[in-house]
Design an enzyme around this catalytic site. Structure first.
Site, mmCIF file in Angstrom:
data_model
loop_
_atom_site.group_PDB
_atom_site.id
_atom_site.type_symbol
_atom_site.label_atom_id
_atom_site.label_comp_id
_atom_site.label_asym_id
_atom_site.label_seq_id
_atom_site.Cartn_x
_atom_site.Cartn_y
_atom_site.Cartn_z
ATOM 1 N N ASP A 259 33.126 43.808 48.047
ATOM 2 C CA ASP A 259 33.200 42.533 48.772
ATOM 3 C C ASP A 259 31.972 42.354 49.669
ATOM 4 O O ASP A 259 31.367 41.272 49.716
ATOM 5 C CB ASP A 259 34.506 42.392 49.576
ATOM 6 C CG ASP A 259 34.926 43.686 50.259
ATOM 7 O OD1 ASP A 259 34.587 44.761 49.740
ATOM 8 O OD2 ASP A 259 35.586 43.618 51.298
ATOM 9 N N LYS B 1 34.996 49.684 44.975
ATOM 10 C CA LYS B 1 36.015 49.311 45.959
ATOM 11 C C LYS B 1 36.784 50.596 46.301
ATOM 12 O O LYS B 1 38.008 50.643 46.305
ATOM 13 C CB LYS B 1 36.889 48.238 45.308
ATOM 14 C CG LYS B 1 37.748 47.440 46.200
ATOM 15 C CD LYS B 1 37.028 46.451 47.065
ATOM 16 C CE LYS B 1 38.025 45.910 48.059
ATOM 17 N NZ LYS B 1 37.575 45.694 49.389
ATOM 18 N N TYR C 67 40.100 46.477 32.199
ATOM 19 C CA TYR C 67 39.782 45.824 30.920
ATOM 20 C C TYR C 67 40.243 46.625 29.714
ATOM 21 O O TYR C 67 40.120 46.166 28.590
ATOM 22 C CB TYR C 67 38.267 45.613 30.797
ATOM 23 C CG TYR C 67 37.804 44.336 31.426
ATOM 24 C CD1 TYR C 67 37.882 44.170 32.793
ATOM 25 C CD2 TYR C 67 37.287 43.302 30.658
ATOM 26 C CE1 TYR C 67 37.469 43.012 33.386
ATOM 27 C CE2 TYR C 67 36.869 42.130 31.247
ATOM 28 C CZ TYR C 67 36.956 42.000 32.612
ATOM 29 O OH TYR C 67 36.546 40.848 33.192
#
Ligand code: NAD
Length: 419
Positions: A284, A218, A148
């Protein structure tokens, strides 16, 4: 004196607080006055008129552009700087202007490094999951870093070519599959950025007596950025909160050194002693687990992009964007902007059907932030009563078995009457 200010790291709140507010574009003009009326009434009732809020309008978005020719006038930023706290309705994203997103500009200028999204279910609200009452989470989304940061170059531009040449020639990168037609983005994740976010999440868990903080990342794939987030997050707990937390790192080490029974016993002791358990989960798997075992999670600390996905999924599990509140906070300077998390909803603007609860529950967060808990509780209790009786705006009422859809103003009036 009507300004909130920081003294010795603590917020000092006068009895009459000035709150700068941005009305917001589209449905903003409908939800903002309704929320202000409810908040005024709740504060009046909770403190018998001894406390109050003085609302001070500041401009941003379409309304600002019409009146001043600027999307985000400096006077607005000055007001937020001066009064520390503020609240905003949804803003139109300027098309073709110099500002990519007004929300991002506000967050960056005030360095609002935490995006806090509490997610809870209200009895009566229809949810796509079987046991929505098990969803009670507080998402701490890092707000200033990650993909971002806006460092990217479009494919085909000289900048993208130059960046690729640097990667290939200086860094020896050979893994870009289609270099000629690739756009590139950079994902900065820092030690300081991670640690201040995780520190805020742990302090929040301790203050609210919540059982755990889960670091969602992640790191199995992005070892230095997302993996760094996990490592530095554990480090904060183990170095700064050693006596008040127990981490899964420590659990695993004990298991290796002394066996599973010792590790389990230490974990049980930590839980019994009221320590906050710090664990981690791969993003996930986490999204899957929120559906399967939501009770396992309480405070969640995560990076910017993961936080974006997680916030929306969790919001959907308890009733959707119409009732999801949020705030952007810098706990060090005290600056905080509370906000409706949905957009300007142009398709329903001006029809008196919009749900004001996202902004209303953000106002509740603001009251809690000010330490005015009694007023906050009055509003949440009123909403519990109304939703439980099937009283809501159309977006929620249409799914309730005995739902009674009210207009925005009429719903607001019922909340005031139910305080
Ligand atoms: P949106 O959130 O405005 O609307 C998506 C859908 O949800 C629409 O069907 C809308 O009617 C419905 N909806 C949204 N809020 C609702 C509420 N409170 N009650 C009932 N229904 C509601 O998203 P969009 O249409 O993608 O975006 C419209 C504009 O808002 C764009 O300019 C976008 O950039 C901007 N936006 C601003 C913010 C913000 O200021 N925080 C957030 C998202 C989008």
């Amino acid at each position: 004196m009507s300004k909130v200010y920081m003294q010795d790291g603590r917020l000092v709140v006068p009895d009459c607080v000035t709150v700068p507010f941005i009305e917001g574009d589209g449905v903003g003009a409908e939800i903002t006055p309704v929320c202000q009326q409810i908040v005024n009434e709740a504060v009046k009732q909770a403190y018998s008129g001894k406390r109050s809020i003085e609302w001070k309008e500041v401009l941003a978005g379409g309304k600002a552009f019409e009146q001043t020719g600027e999307w985000l006038p400096e006077a607005t930023m000055d007001a937020f700087r001066e009064y520390l706290i503020g609240i905003k309705g949804p803003l139109t994203t300027p098309v073709g202007g110099g500002i990519r997103s007004l929300n991002v500009a506000l967050r960056q200028t005030l360095d609002l490094y935490v995006c806090l999204r509490p997610v809870r279910w209200f009895r009566g609200v229809v949810s796509p999951v079987k046991e929505p009452e098990k969803v009670d989470m507080h998402i701490f989304r890092e707000n200033t870093e990650d993909i971002y940061a806006g460092i990217e170059w479009e494919q085909g531009t000289p900048e993208a070519k130059k960046f690729y040449a640097f990667l290939r020639d200086e860094m020896g990168v050979k893994k870009v599959r289609f270099p000629e037609t690739s756009s590139f983005g950079v994902k900065p994740v820092s030690v300081e950025g991670t640690k201040r976010l995780v520190r805020a999440a742990i302090l929040y868990a301790l203050q609210h007596k919540l059982p755990s903080v889960t670091l969602v990342h992640k790191g199995n794939i992005m070892k230095f950025t997302e993996g760094g987030f996990k490592r530095w997050g554990y480090e904060v707990a183990e170095t700064e909160f050693a006596d008040r937390t127990f981490t899964m790192n420590q659990y695993n080490q004990l298991k290796k050194d002394s066996g599973e029974a010792s590790a389990k016993a230490a974990l049980t002791d930590a839980v019994n002693a009221g320590k906050v358990i710090i664990k981690d989960c791969i993003a996930d798997a986490f999204l899957q687990n929120t559906l399967l075992i939501p009770k396992e999670y309480s405070v969640v600390a995560t990076l910017n992009l993961n936080g974006d996905y997680i916030s929306d999924q969790l919001a959907a599990m308890v009733g959707g964007i119409g009732i999801a509140p949020g705030a952007n906070i810098n706990y060090l300077t005290g600056h905080a902007i509370f906000e409706a998390t949905h957009g300007t909803a142009p398709d329903i603007a001006g029809k008196n059907v919009v749900n004001p609860c996202s902004l209303l529950l953000s106002s509740v967060m603001m009251l809690e932030y000010l330490g005015w808990k009694e007023a906050a509780v009055l509003i949440t209790n009123a909403l519990e009563k109304l939703f439980g009786a099937g009283v809501a705006t159309a977006d929620l009422a249409r799914f309730m078995p005995a739902g009674k859809a009210l207009g925005t103003k009429e719903f607001g009036q019922r909340v005031v009457e139910s305080l």
